[in-house]
Design a protein around this motif. Structure first.
Motif, PDB file in Angstrom:
ATOM      1  N   CYS A  82       4.847 -15.163  -4.789  1.00  0.00           N
ATOM      2  CA  CYS A  82       5.132 -15.406  -3.364  1.00  0.00           C
ATOM      3  C   CYS A  82       4.988 -14.135  -2.538  1.00  0.00           C
ATOM      4  N   GLN A  83       4.922 -12.981  -3.161  1.00  0.00           N
ATOM      5  CA  GLN A  83       4.558 -11.759  -2.438  1.00  0.00           C
ATOM      6  C   GLN A  83       3.050 -11.865  -2.164  1.00  0.00           C
ATOM      7  N   ARG A  84       2.709 -12.684  -1.177  1.00  0.00           N
ATOM      8  CA  ARG A  84       1.301 -12.979  -0.909  1.00  0.00           C
ATOM      9  C   ARG A  84       0.585 -11.751  -0.355  1.00  0.00           C
ATOM     10  N   PHE A 114       2.185   1.995   0.293  1.00  0.00           N
ATOM     11  CA  PHE A 114       3.096   2.467   1.347  1.00  0.00           C
ATOM     12  C   PHE A 114       3.985   1.309   1.782  1.00  0.00           C
ATOM     13  N   TYR A 115       5.267   1.583   1.897  1.00  0.00           N
ATOM     14  CA  TYR A 115       6.197   0.611   2.486  1.00  0.00           C
ATOM     15  C   TYR A 115       6.062   0.743   4.000  1.00  0.00           C
ATOM     16  N   ILE A 116       5.702  -0.336   4.691  1.00  0.00           N
ATOM     17  CA  ILE A 116       5.471  -0.215   6.144  1.00  0.00           C
ATOM     18  C   ILE A 116       6.235  -1.275   6.949  1.00  0.00           C
ATOM     19  N   ASN A 127       7.957  -8.060   9.652  1.00  0.00           N
ATOM     20  CA  ASN A 127       7.750  -8.042   8.203  1.00  0.00           C
ATOM     21  C   ASN A 127       7.999  -6.610   7.716  1.00  0.00           C
ATOM     22  N   ASP A 128       8.248  -6.457   6.416  1.00  0.00           N
ATOM     23  CA  ASP A 128       8.375  -5.103   5.834  1.00  0.00           C
ATOM     24  C   ASP A 128       7.608  -5.056   4.513  1.00  0.00           C
ATOM     25  N   PRO A 129       6.281  -5.170   4.573  1.00  0.00           N
ATOM     26  CA  PRO A 129       5.501  -5.284   3.348  1.00  0.00           C
ATOM     27  C   PRO A 129       5.215  -3.952   2.654  1.00  0.00           C
ATOM     28  N   ILE A 141      -2.028  -6.245   2.201  1.00  0.00           N
ATOM     29  CA  ILE A 141      -0.654  -6.163   2.709  1.00  0.00           C
ATOM     30  C   ILE A 141       0.160  -7.157   1.889  1.00  0.00           C
ATOM     31  N   SER A 142       1.105  -6.638   1.106  1.00  0.00           N
ATOM     32  CA  SER A 142       1.895  -7.464   0.193  1.00  0.00           C
ATOM     33  C   SER A 142       3.179  -7.877   0.907  1.00  0.00           C
ATOM     34  N   ILE A 143       3.162  -9.090   1.472  1.00  0.00           N
ATOM     35  CA  ILE A 143       4.135  -9.420   2.513  1.00  0.00           C
ATOM     36  C   ILE A 143       5.471  -9.983   2.032  1.00  0.00           C
ATOM     37  N   ALA A 144       6.489  -9.758   2.865  1.00  0.00           N
ATOM     38  CA  ALA A 144       7.769 -10.463   2.782  1.00  0.00           C
ATOM     39  C   ALA A 144       7.584 -11.797   3.525  1.00  0.00           C
ATOM     40  N   ASP A 145       8.681 -12.527   3.724  1.00  0.00           N
ATOM     41  CA  ASP A 145       8.573 -13.924   4.135  1.00  0.00           C
ATOM     42  C   ASP A 145       8.296 -14.139   5.627  1.00  0.00           C
ATOM     43  N   PHE A 197       5.263   6.508  -9.134  1.00  0.00           N
ATOM     44  CA  PHE A 197       5.959   5.561  -8.266  1.00  0.00           C
ATOM     45  C   PHE A 197       5.162   5.322  -6.972  1.00  0.00           C
ATOM     46  N   PHE A 198       4.969   4.059  -6.651  1.00  0.00           N
ATOM     47  CA  PHE A 198       4.216   3.635  -5.456  1.00  0.00           C
ATOM     48  C   PHE A 198       2.749   4.096  -5.471  1.00  0.00           C
ATOM     49  N   ASN A 199       2.187   4.140  -6.686  1.00  0.00           N
ATOM     50  CA  ASN A 199       0.743   4.329  -6.869  1.00  0.00           C
ATOM     51  C   ASN A 199       0.265   3.185  -7.754  1.00  0.00           C
ATOM     52  N   GLY A 216       8.282  -2.406  -7.364  1.00  0.00           N
ATOM     53  CA  GLY A 216       8.992  -3.667  -7.626  1.00  0.00           C
ATOM     54  C   GLY A 216      10.270  -3.739  -6.835  1.00  0.00           C
ATOM     55  N   TYR A 217      10.746  -4.960  -6.713  1.00  0.00           N
ATOM     56  CA  TYR A 217      11.917  -5.212  -5.878  1.00  0.00           C
ATOM     57  C   TYR A 217      13.186  -5.028  -6.705  1.00  0.00           C
ATOM     58  N   SER A 218      13.338  -3.794  -7.231  1.00  0.00           N
ATOM     59  CA  SER A 218      14.454  -3.495  -8.115  1.00  0.00           C
ATOM     60  C   SER A 218      14.583  -1.983  -8.174  1.00  0.00           C
ATOM     61  N   LYS A 219      15.763  -1.518  -8.512  1.00  0.00           N
ATOM     62  CA  LYS A 219      15.934  -0.066  -8.617  1.00  0.00           C
ATOM     63  C   LYS A 219      15.783   0.437 -10.047  1.00  0.00           C
ATOM     64  N   GLN A 220      15.417  -0.460 -10.955  1.00  0.00           N
ATOM     65  CA  GLN A 220      15.090  -0.043 -12.315  1.00  0.00           C
ATOM     66  C   GLN A 220      13.623   0.366 -12.293  1.00  0.00           C
ATOM     67  N   PHE A 223       6.904  -2.234 -12.974  1.00  0.00           N
ATOM     68  CA  PHE A 223       5.502  -2.325 -12.562  1.00  0.00           C
ATOM     69  C   PHE A 223       5.241  -3.677 -11.921  1.00  0.00           C
ATOM     70  N   GLU A 224       4.193  -3.708 -11.094  1.00  0.00           N
ATOM     71  CA  GLU A 224       3.724  -4.978 -10.570  1.00  0.00           C
ATOM     72  C   GLU A 224       2.246  -5.099 -10.898  1.00  0.00           C
ATOM     73  N   ILE A 225       1.921  -6.184 -11.607  1.00  0.00           N
ATOM     74  CA  ILE A 225       0.513  -6.487 -11.883  1.00  0.00           C
ATOM     75  C   ILE A 225       0.070  -7.439 -10.783  1.00  0.00           C
ATOM     76  N   TYR A 226      -0.874  -6.995  -9.975  1.00  0.00           N
ATOM     77  CA  TYR A 226      -1.384  -7.872  -8.909  1.00  0.00           C
ATOM     78  C   TYR A 226      -2.445  -8.771  -9.527  1.00  0.00           C
ATOM     79  N   PHE A 227      -1.956  -9.733 -10.328  1.00  0.00           N
ATOM     80  CA  PHE A 227      -2.892 -10.561 -11.088  1.00  0.00           C
ATOM     81  C   PHE A 227      -3.886 -11.268 -10.163  1.00  0.00           C
ATOM     82  N   LYS A 291      12.237   6.796   9.293  1.00  0.00           N
ATOM     83  CA  LYS A 291      11.267   7.730   8.696  1.00  0.00           C
ATOM     84  C   LYS A 291       9.832   7.172   8.680  1.00  0.00           C
ATOM     85  N   TYR A 292       9.698   5.875   8.920  1.00  0.00           N
ATOM     86  CA  TYR A 292       8.359   5.279   8.968  1.00  0.00           C
ATOM     87  C   TYR A 292       7.873   5.034  10.401  1.00  0.00           C
ATOM     88  N   CYS A 293       8.600   5.571  11.390  1.00  0.00           N
ATOM     89  CA  CYS A 293       8.241   5.350  12.793  1.00  0.00           C
ATOM     90  C   CYS A 293       7.890   6.679  13.452  1.00  0.00           C
TER      91      CYS A 293
HETATM   92  N1  THG Z   1       6.656  -5.699  -4.046  1.00  0.00           N
HETATM   93  C1  THG Z   1       5.504  -6.076  -3.451  1.00  0.00           C
HETATM   94  N2  THG Z   1       5.497  -6.716  -2.288  1.00  0.00           N
HETATM   95  C2  THG Z   1       6.654  -7.005  -1.664  1.00  0.00           C
HETATM   96  C3  THG Z   1       7.890  -6.627  -2.231  1.00  0.00           C
HETATM   97  C4  THG Z   1       7.871  -5.949  -3.472  1.00  0.00           C
HETATM   98  N3  THG Z   1       6.651  -7.658  -0.489  1.00  0.00           N
HETATM   99  C5  THG Z   1       7.870  -8.143   0.082  1.00  0.00           C
HETATM  100  C6  THG Z   1       9.067  -7.268  -0.175  1.00  0.00           C
HETATM  101  N4  THG Z   1       9.080  -6.884  -1.590  1.00  0.00           N
HETATM  102  C7  THG Z   1       8.962  -6.043   0.683  1.00  0.00           C
HETATM  103  N5  THG Z   1      10.181  -5.239   0.663  1.00  0.00           N
HETATM  104  C8  THG Z   1      10.315  -4.100  -0.080  1.00  0.00           C
HETATM  105  C9  THG Z   1      11.402  -3.301   0.182  1.00  0.00           C
HETATM  106  C10 THG Z   1      11.563  -2.113  -0.512  1.00  0.00           C
HETATM  107  C11 THG Z   1      10.670  -1.737  -1.482  1.00  0.00           C
HETATM  108  C12 THG Z   1       9.619  -2.551  -1.774  1.00  0.00           C
HETATM  109  C13 THG Z   1       9.413  -3.718  -1.049  1.00  0.00           C
HETATM  110  C14 THG Z   1      10.815  -0.441  -2.216  1.00  0.00           C
HETATM  111  N6  THG Z   1      11.221   0.605  -1.552  1.00  0.00           N
HETATM  112  C15 THG Z   1      11.442   1.884  -2.198  1.00  0.00           C
HETATM  113  C16 THG Z   1      12.882   2.293  -1.973  1.00  0.00           C
HETATM  114  O1  THG Z   1      13.488   1.852  -1.005  1.00  0.00           O
HETATM  115  O2  THG Z   1      13.378   3.053  -2.816  1.00  0.00           O
HETATM  116  C17 THG Z   1      10.544   3.005  -1.800  1.00  0.00           C
HETATM  117  C18 THG Z   1       9.710   2.882  -0.597  1.00  0.00           C
HETATM  118  C19 THG Z   1       8.765   4.068  -0.430  1.00  0.00           C
HETATM  119  O3  THG Z   1       8.949   5.106  -1.067  1.00  0.00           O
HETATM  120  O4  THG Z   1       7.820   3.966   0.379  1.00  0.00           O
HETATM  121  O5  THG Z   1      10.540  -0.359  -3.389  1.00  0.00           O
HETATM  122  O6  THG Z   1       8.911  -5.602  -4.059  1.00  0.00           O
HETATM  123  N7  THG Z   1       4.362  -5.809  -4.052  1.00  0.00           N
END
Ligand code: THG
Length: 398
Positions: A82-84, A114-116, A127-129, A141-145, A197-199, A216-220, A223-227, A291-293
Motif C-alpha cells: 500500500c506504500q504505492r 529522502f523523506y519529504i 503527504n509525507d512520502p 514517490i513512495s506515498i502515505a495515504d 540508511f535511506f540509500n 522502513g516504518y520502524s525504528k529497528q 530493509f524495503e524491497i520495492y518488488f 528541517k525539511y523546509c
Molecule cells: N517506507 C516507504 N514509504 C512510505 C513509508 C515507509 N510511505 C508512507 C510512510 N511510510 C511515510 N512516512 C514515513 C515517516 C518516517 C520515515 C519513513 C516514512 C522514516 N524516517 C526516519 C526517521 O524519522 O528516523 C528518517 C528520515 C530521514 O532521515 O530522512 O524512516 O516507511 N517506502
C-alpha cells in the motif's frame, strides 16, 4: 478550539463505529489486493486496513505486544504494498518534484531516499512520502495515504511540464528487525551490508532487477524491497510469491514471522501516520518537519503560505505524552489532553501501552503554552477518569 483541532472533533463521534465487531468490510475491486495477500491470508492475518485503496495487514492473531518484542529481537516480513509509488519521469521530472516539496533536492544523488513533506497551497500537509531518485530523470514517490498521483498530474498539466506520471507495478515488501540484514545477505549476498540508511541498491532476483533500500516504518534496523513485477517473464503475483517464499524459507532459521507496522514501536519512535496524527489542517512546523523546509533556494507549492505561518508563529506542535492509568488499548477514540487547570490542550491521535517504558504513550498536537518537555498534564482515559501525564520530546526517550 475550532482552529486548533479542526476536523478532529467531528471524527471523535464517529470513531466508535469503527470498533464494531462482527461487521465485515465488503471487498471489491476498489479495495485492491497485493501480490502477497494470498500469502498473508494463509499465515493467519486477522485484520486489514485500507491505505491508498489497497489492503494493509494489521495483525496476525498475536497481541501487538508479542509482535513488538518479536520485532525488536528477530525479523518480520511485512506486506506494505500500500506504500504505492508515483513514478515521475521525463525531461521535467526534477522540476515537478522540486515544485512539490519545500525540501531542497538539488544535491540528491541517484540511489538516495529522502523523506519529504508535500504541501498544498495553504501550507497544509497533504503527504509525507519517501522520495527515491532512480536516475536524473526518474523518481518514485513512495506515498502515505493520499492521492498524490492525481495531485502531481494536475500540477504537471497546469505548468505544462514534459513528464510521464504513473503508478508502476511495484509492491514494497518490508523485512524489518535486527536479523533482517543477515537474512537478506543469505539471499542477495554481502553487498546488502553496504546499503546505508535511506540509500538503496539494485539486486538480481530470478533474472529481474529489484531495488532494496535500508528503510522502513520502524525504528529497528530493516530493509524495503520495492518488488517490481515483470510481466514479460512472469505474472507479478507469481514472481512476488516466489520472492515471498524465498525470504520465508531462508527466514526460518532467523525466527521470521509475518508482521505489519507495529503501533508500539511506531509511537515510541515518534513516526507519525498521515491521516491519523496529522492531516492537511496541519503545517510541517507543527509536525516537527522544519528541517525539511528551506526558503532560500527554490520555489514550491505552499511557499508563500508557509512564510506567513512562520512569521505569525505556531499554535500547536506534535509531542509525545506519557500517561498513567490502566494499560491503554487503542480503540480509535482520541483521548483529550488537559492542562492541570483542565483546559483542553490536545488530543492523543495514536496511543498504546509501552511494555518497555511501562507507561501509556501517545502522540498529540499540544497547544503552545504547554508543549515544553516535562510539562505536567492530565489525560482523560476511556472511562472518563483524569490521569497524570508528562509531555516528552520525540522519539520517546530510550
Ligand atoms: N517506507 C516507504 N514509504 C512510505 C513509508 C515507509 N510511505 C508512507 C510512510 N511510510 C511515510 N512516512 C514515513 C515517516 C518516517 C520515515 C519513513 C516514512 C522514516 N524516517 C526516519 C526517521 O524519522 O528516523 C528518517 C528520515 C530521514 O532521515 O530522512 O524512516 O516507511 N517506502
Amino acid at each position: 478550539m475550532g482552529i486548533l483541532f479542526g476536523g478532529q472533533n467531528k471524527l471523535m463521534k464517529k470513531t466508535s463505529v469503527h470498533q464494531s465487531k462482527n461487521i465485515k468490510l465488503n471487498m471489491s475491486r476498489r479495495i485492491r489486493r497485493t501480490p502477497f495477500t494470498d500469502k498473508v491470508e494463509k499465515l493467519g492475518v486477522s485484520d486489514f486496513t485500507v491505505v491508498n485503496h489497497m489492503l494493509l495487514p494489521k495483525g496476525f492473531r498475536k497481541t501487538v505486544e508479542q509482535d513488538y518484542w518479536h520485532l525488536s529481537k528477530h525479523v518480520q516480513l511485512w506486506d506494505v504494498s500500500c506504500q504505492r509509488q508515483v513514478q515521475i519521469s521525463g525531461k521535467d521530472a526534477f522540476k515537478l518534484i522540486q515544485k512539490l516539496t519545500p525540501r531542497p533536492l538539488k544535491k540528491m544523488q541517484t540511489g538516495k531516499c529522502f523523506y519529504i513533506p508535500i504541501l498544498n497551497e495553504k501550507g497544509g500537509m497533504i503527504n509525507d512520502p519517501v522520495l527515491l531518485k532512480l536516475d536524473d530523470d526518474m523518481f518514485w514517490i513512495s506515498i502515505a495515504d493520499s492521492d498524490i498521483l492525481l495531485w502531481a498530474n494536475g500540477i504537471a498539466i497546469g505548468l505544462g511540464l514534459d513528464v510521464k506520471i504513473k503508478e508502476p507495478d511495484v509492491y514494497p515488501l518490508a523485512v524489518q528487525g535486527p536479523k533482517s540484514e543477515d537474512l537478506l545477505v543469505s539471499i542477495f549476498g554481502e553487498e546488502i551490508r553496504k546499503i546505508k540508511f535511506f540509500n538503496f541498491r539494485i539486486f538480481d532476483f530470478m533474472g529481474t532487477k529489484q531495488i532494496i533500500a535500508r528503510s522502513g516504518y520502524s525504528k529497528q534496523d530493516g530493509f524495503e524491497i520495492y518488488f517490481k513485477g515483470f510481466e514479460k517473464y512472469f505474472d507479478s503475483k507469481d514472481l512476488g510469491e516466489n520472492l515471498w517464499d524465498t525470504i520465508w524459507k531462508v527466514g526460518k532459521k532467523f525466527n521470521i514471522s509475518p508482521g505489519c507496522p507495529n503501533l508500539i514501536d511506531r509511537i515510541e519512535g515518534g513516526l507519525m501516520s498521515y491521516g491519523n496524527d496529522f492531516t492537511k489542517e496541519n503545517n510541517p512546523y507543527e509536525c516537527n518537519l522544519e528541517k525539511y523546509c528551506k526558503f532560500d533556494d527554490h520555489d514550491f507549492i505552499g511557499k508563500k503560505a508557509l512564510e506567513k505561518i512562520k512569521k505569525s508563529g505556531l499554535k500547536q506542535k506534535m509531542r509525545g505524552v506519557m500517561f498513567g492509568g490502566k494499560p491503554y488499548k487503542p480503540n480509535g477514540k482520541l483521548l483529550p489532553v488537559l492542562s492541570l487547570n483542565k483546559k483542553i490542550i490536545g488530543r492523543i491521535t495514536s496511543g498504546i501501552f509501552s511494555p518497555r517504558i511501562k507507561k501509556n504513550i501517545g502522540l498529540s498536537m499540544i497547544s503552545k503554552d504547554y508543549w515544553k518537555e516535562n510539562q505536567k498534564v492530565l489525560v482523560e482515559t476511556l472511562d472518563g477518569k483524569l490521569v497524570k501525564g508528562t509531555i516528552t520530546s520525540l522519539p520517546f526517550p530510550k
